[in-house]
Write an enzyme that holds these catalytic residues in place. Sequence first.
Site, PDB file in Angstrom:
ATOM      1  N   GLU A   1     -22.669  37.408 -40.757  1.00 30.49           N
ATOM      2  CA  GLU A   1     -22.091  36.943 -41.517  1.00 30.49           C
ATOM      3  C   GLU A   1     -23.271  36.622 -41.914  1.00 30.49           C
ATOM      4  OE1 GLU A   1     -20.713  32.110 -40.577  1.00 30.49           O
ATOM      5  OE2 GLU A   1     -19.234  33.651 -41.153  1.00 30.49           O
TER       6      GLU A   1
ATOM      7  N   HIS B   1     -15.468  31.786 -44.792  1.00 34.42           N
ATOM      8  CA  HIS B   1     -15.926  30.308 -44.021  1.00 34.42           C
ATOM      9  C   HIS B   1     -16.006  28.702 -44.678  1.00 34.42           C
ATOM     10  CE1 HIS B   1     -18.914  29.706 -40.287  1.00 34.42           C
ATOM     11  NE2 HIS B   1     -18.519  28.071 -40.517  1.00 34.42           N
TER      12      HIS B   1
ATOM     13  N   PRO C   1     -17.554  26.284 -28.905  1.00 36.34           N
ATOM     14  CA  PRO C   1     -19.133  26.315 -29.050  1.00 36.34           C
ATOM     15  C   PRO C   1     -19.560  27.321 -29.428  1.00 36.34           C
ATOM     16  CG  PRO C   1     -19.116  25.053 -27.673  1.00 36.34           C
ATOM     17  CD  PRO C   1     -17.510  24.910 -27.807  1.00 36.34           C
TER      18      PRO C   1
ATOM     19  N   ARG D   1     -16.613  30.033 -35.267  1.00 36.04           N
ATOM     20  CA  ARG D   1     -18.330  30.391 -35.173  1.00 36.04           C
ATOM     21  C   ARG D   1     -17.921  32.206 -35.083  1.00 36.04           C
ATOM     22  NH1 ARG D   1     -20.032  26.555 -36.918  1.00 36.04           N
ATOM     23  NH2 ARG D   1     -22.012  25.557 -36.115  1.00 36.04           N
TER      24      ARG D   1
END
Length: 304
Positions: A248, A288, A204, A219
Amino acid sequence: MKITAYEVRPDERNTLERLCTEKGIELVMTAANLDMTTVELAEGADGVTTLGQSTFSNEVYDKLKEMGVKVVAARCVGYDRMNREYAEAQGFKLCHGSYGPNGVAEFTIMTILMAIRKMKRAMANTDDKDFTLKGKQGRQLGSLTVGVYGTGRIGYHVIKLLKGFGCKIICNDVYENPVVKEIAEYVPFDTLLAESDVITLHAPLLPSTEGVIIVNNARGGLMNIDDVIEALENEKFGVLAMDAYPGEEGIIHMTHDEDIVTNFAGEKKSWLKLQYVRSFVNVIHTPHMAFFTREAAEEMCAAG
């Protein structure tokens, strides 16, 4: 009950409509991001749901509270974009989506195989009608040591898939999963960096998880892009594969075929750095999309 759904993709519309009809929920949908220019669409709603590009500023939360919104949900996974501390202080209930680990885990295995078999170079050369083997010699996954950083649901599933290739698997996490211990070895983070031929990241986004990586399907903020650029320029990476990129927002899931590349200044800085990183033959970048399967999209709509 009424909800306003922001950032609705075309593939989500039927699922959201069906779910809300089944539950007797009034639904307002828009493809726009949630921000101060669109927050009025939530007038009269009990909750709002977004994806990953909306603006969760204090001002947006203040306006939502003024209009009586009580729940803010993200159809994507995680709270890292949701300005959580301020939202909870204002009394909002926050929740986020969930989907099975299969899609991202399978995408990760594909990415690793593409990286070690130098598929970007092979495809680019083939498009240029260069059918030689120059620069295309790869490695077999079974002969490598793969380091898995983060052993939650997705990391564990990646490890299970890797076992079938016969590679050595080492891993690191703040919390050691006893099930993972049965099929992989936990090692200190420095050992993982030193001994891994491939590192895949499934942690995370937390203040303690910033650093340079090899494969990032988690991420973008988990890597320092300036350090990444320096490593690429100094040939410290064999291959960098990334499905997530820092900064992004406003870049991914949008078309940029008419953008003009000028310099590394201003609001385009993140976009221009991405273009530079993508120019390296040993960089594989995808927009992504590791999560993006039919099954996951339906699960996200249902959970978020």
